[in-house]
Scaffold this active site. Structure first.
Site, short mmCIF file in Angstrom:
data_model
loop_
_atom_site.label_atom_id
_atom_site.label_comp_id
_atom_site.label_asym_id
_atom_site.label_seq_id
_atom_site.Cartn_x
_atom_site.Cartn_y
_atom_site.Cartn_z
N GLN A 102 0.82 -1.22 0.00
CA GLN A 102 0.00 0.00 0.00
C GLN A 102 0.86 1.27 0.00
O GLN A 102 2.04 1.23 0.35
CB GLN A 102 -0.89 0.01 1.24
CG GLN A 102 -1.95 -1.06 1.28
CD GLN A 102 -2.80 -0.93 2.54
OE1 GLN A 102 -2.80 -1.80 3.37
NE2 GLN A 102 -3.52 0.18 2.66
N HIS A 103 0.22 2.37 -0.34
CA HIS A 103 0.68 3.75 -0.07
C HIS A 103 1.82 4.27 -0.94
O HIS A 103 2.04 5.48 -0.97
CB HIS A 103 1.10 3.95 1.39
CG HIS A 103 0.21 3.35 2.41
ND1 HIS A 103 -1.13 3.65 2.49
CD2 HIS A 103 0.45 2.43 3.40
CE1 HIS A 103 -1.66 2.96 3.50
NE2 HIS A 103 -0.73 2.21 4.05
N ASP A 142 -2.29 -4.83 -0.50
CA ASP A 142 -1.96 -6.21 -0.10
C ASP A 142 -2.76 -6.70 1.12
O ASP A 142 -3.19 -7.85 1.16
CB ASP A 142 -0.45 -6.42 0.10
CG ASP A 142 0.21 -5.45 1.07
OD1 ASP A 142 -0.48 -4.59 1.65
OD2 ASP A 142 1.44 -5.56 1.24
O1 LIG Z 1 1.72 0.17 4.94
C1 LIG Z 1 1.16 -0.91 5.06
C2 LIG Z 1 -0.25 -1.00 5.50
O2 LIG Z 1 -0.83 0.23 5.83
C3 LIG Z 1 1.93 -2.16 4.75
O3 LIG Z 1 1.24 -3.30 5.21
C4 LIG Z 1 2.20 -2.25 3.27
O4 LIG Z 1 1.00 -2.56 2.60
C5 LIG Z 1 3.33 -3.24 2.94
O5 LIG Z 1 3.03 -4.55 3.26
P1 LIG Z 1 4.06 -5.79 3.20
O6 LIG Z 1 4.85 -5.68 1.95
O7 LIG Z 1 4.87 -5.75 4.43
O8 LIG Z 1 3.15 -6.99 3.18
#
Ligand SMILES: O=C(CO)[C@@H](O)[C@H](O)COP(=O)(O)O
Ligand SMILES: Nc1ncnc2c1ncn2[C@@H]1O[C@H](COP(=O)(O)OP(=O)(O)O)[C@@H](O)[C@H]1O
Length: 462
Positions: free
Chosen positions: A69-70, A222
């Site tokens: 995300q983000h 994700d």
């Molecule tokens: O910033 C967040 C949720 O807000 C993280 O969960 C990212 O979405 C990355 O996830 P992973 O790569 O660690 O699964």
């Protein structure tokens, strides 16, 4: 047999599953690594997707991408990448987050507007950082996308109208899960001018086709992908231990937490996904293993040889700064060292307990927002750890279930692809297989470990 493909383009790697759309059976899979670092050229994710999906994507009738995300992917007038994407775990925009929070009138105003309070992870703060620190790059930006939007757009052959979904849009800071609409005023507050954003597709929309004719579903963030892959029930809270640690649950109504601890995200089905994220999860264990001169299996053996509570040692695992609690500049601390406690076994145990205590605080924050916590479902790379599986029920104080080993983000994306392909009102019902289930011991161990952690955190960080 109808085959669908699900992608998880996450922080450390890209995983692709080819799945039987009737029952969710995985028939083939691929994986490719991503570059390290908190800023990454998005074209590296496309290369990784090509490698991981080689021989898989062209066999699928539908595909969807779940992504970290983000991350801020900025493109120019020609659709070319302006600068490397800043990822969710890049903390350089912490000052921008503080400024933006104040400019809108404080945390409650943001929670009310978009369900979250700016911290360095969120896209709007990265746009502010770019506008302030790289004026030439900022001037070239025509549109902003998220990692999964960018890959979905490339799969579709770079159409004029890129798409995103509710789940990932809800992590930008300029889209509201409560109203289902963009907040162009907040995008402009962040970047200083209006730029293009992807259209938010409906959850099961067929948004386009790939070069080989597969239907493209909207994709999602994700964590939303994992929620879809796990078919959550009321009372289920997922704890994901990947690069990030996350705790989340599906909810029927939006959440607006003015403390900023719980982000009021949307899920991938039209509901909501209150979520707490930490910056430090699986890599705490790899770092601890390196420190102890062992590997992950060795760390497990050491941690399991120690008593609960690690002889009093507490690791505050803020190795990459921290997001929850909001301490972007923090470093990790190992406290309560005594000669008796200072053993490799206790240190390994403290790493496992410290990582899990941060997530247990997150589960408590979800409960404070009205989420029912009957059991924890443990997923992500570090859920494979025997020590994590043993310690988790003690730290969470509720039954902990580990689903059968699998890539649940990619599986959720595949389920979304099957849903878009079917045109049905709801996603296909795929069974969830569980591997282990463990109850807390009930001897007060949970409280002792959590209290020691809370005491150390308060002493060092207030
Ligand atoms: O910033 C967040 C949720 O807000 C993280 O969960 C990212 O979405 C990355 O996830 P992973 O790569 O660690 O699964
Ligand atoms: N048996 C294990 N014990 C602890 N950590 C593990 C184990 N297997 C994998 N990991 C860790 O899981 C992480 C990858 O998990 P994953 O959920 O794929 O992350 P991400 O989605 O953030 O890319 C890596 O940091 C890896 O070291």
């Amino acid at each position: 047999m109808t085959l669908v493909a699900g992608v998880d383009s996450s922080t450390q790697s890209c995983k692709v599953l080819l799945v039987d759309s009737d029952d969710g059976t995985v028939v083939a899979s691929g994986r490719a690594g991503h570059p390290d670092g908190t800023e990454v050229d998005p074209r590296a994710w496309w290369d990784a997707l090509a490698e991981a999906g080689d021989g898989l994507l062209d066999r699928a009738d539908a595909v969807a991408v779940g992504g970290q995300q983000h991350g801020m992917v900025v493109l120019d007038d020609d659709g070319e990448v302006v600068r490397p994407a800043l990822l969710w775990n890049d903390t350089r925009s912490a000052g921008a987050a503080r400024d933006l929070t104040a400019e809108l009138g404080g945390p409650a105003a943001w929670a009310e507007a978009v369900g979250l309070v700016p911290v360095a992870s969120f896209t709007v703060t990265k746009l502010r950082w770019l506008a302030e620190h790289e004026k030439d790059n900022a001037a070239r930006v025509r549109q902003v996308m998220l990692p999964h939007d960018y890959l979905t757009w490339l799969l579709a052959g770079r159409p004029a109208e890129p798409v995103t979904d509710r789940g990932d849009a809800s992590g930008t800071g300029y889209w509201s899960a409560a109203t289902g609409e963009y907040r162009p005023d907040l995008l402009e507050l962040g970047f200083g001018r209006t730029i293009d954003v992807p259209r938010v597709a409906t959850p099961n929309e067929a948004t386009g086709t790939t070069a080989t004719g597969a239907v493209i579903a909207p994709g999602t963030g994700d964590n939303m992908g994992a929620a879809l892959g796990l078919t959550l029930e009321p009372g289920d809270v997922v704890v994901s231990l990947g690069t990030s640690g996350t705790a989340f649950a599906v909810s029927e109504s939006p959440v607006a937490d003015a403390t900023g601890t719980v982000a009021g995200f949307a899920d991938a089905t039209g509901r909501h996904l209150p979520l707490v994220a930490t910056l430090n999860a699986a890599r705490v264990l790899t770092a601890a293993a390196t420190l102890l001169g062992t590997d992950l299996a060795g760390l497990d053996r050491l941690a399991l040889a120690a008593e609960s509570g690690a002889g009093g040692l507490v690791l505050l695992p803020y190795l990459d700064g921290e997001r929850t609690p909001d301490l972007p500049d923090a470093t990790g601390s190992l406290v309560n060292l005594t000669r008796a406690a200072m053993t490799p076994q206790n240190l390994a145990r403290a790493a496992v307990e410290g990582m899990l205590c941060g997530l247990a605080d997150g589960v408590d924050a979800l409960a404070a927002q009205g989420v029912t916590v009957r059991r924890v479902l443990l997923i992500g790379g570090a859920a494979k750890s025997a020590a994590v599986r043993a310690v988790a029920p003690q730290v969470f104080g509720v039954p902990v279930v580990v689903p059968a080993p699998g890539e649940y983000v990619a599986l959720g994306a595949a389920r979304q692809a099957a849903w878009a392909l079917s045109g049905a009102a709801s996603p296909p019902a795929w069974p969830l297989e569980l591997e282990t289930s463990a109850e807390p011991s009930g001897d007060g161990g949970s409280l002792r470990v959590r209290d020691a952690y809370a005491e150390a955190r308060t002493r060092l960080h207030g």
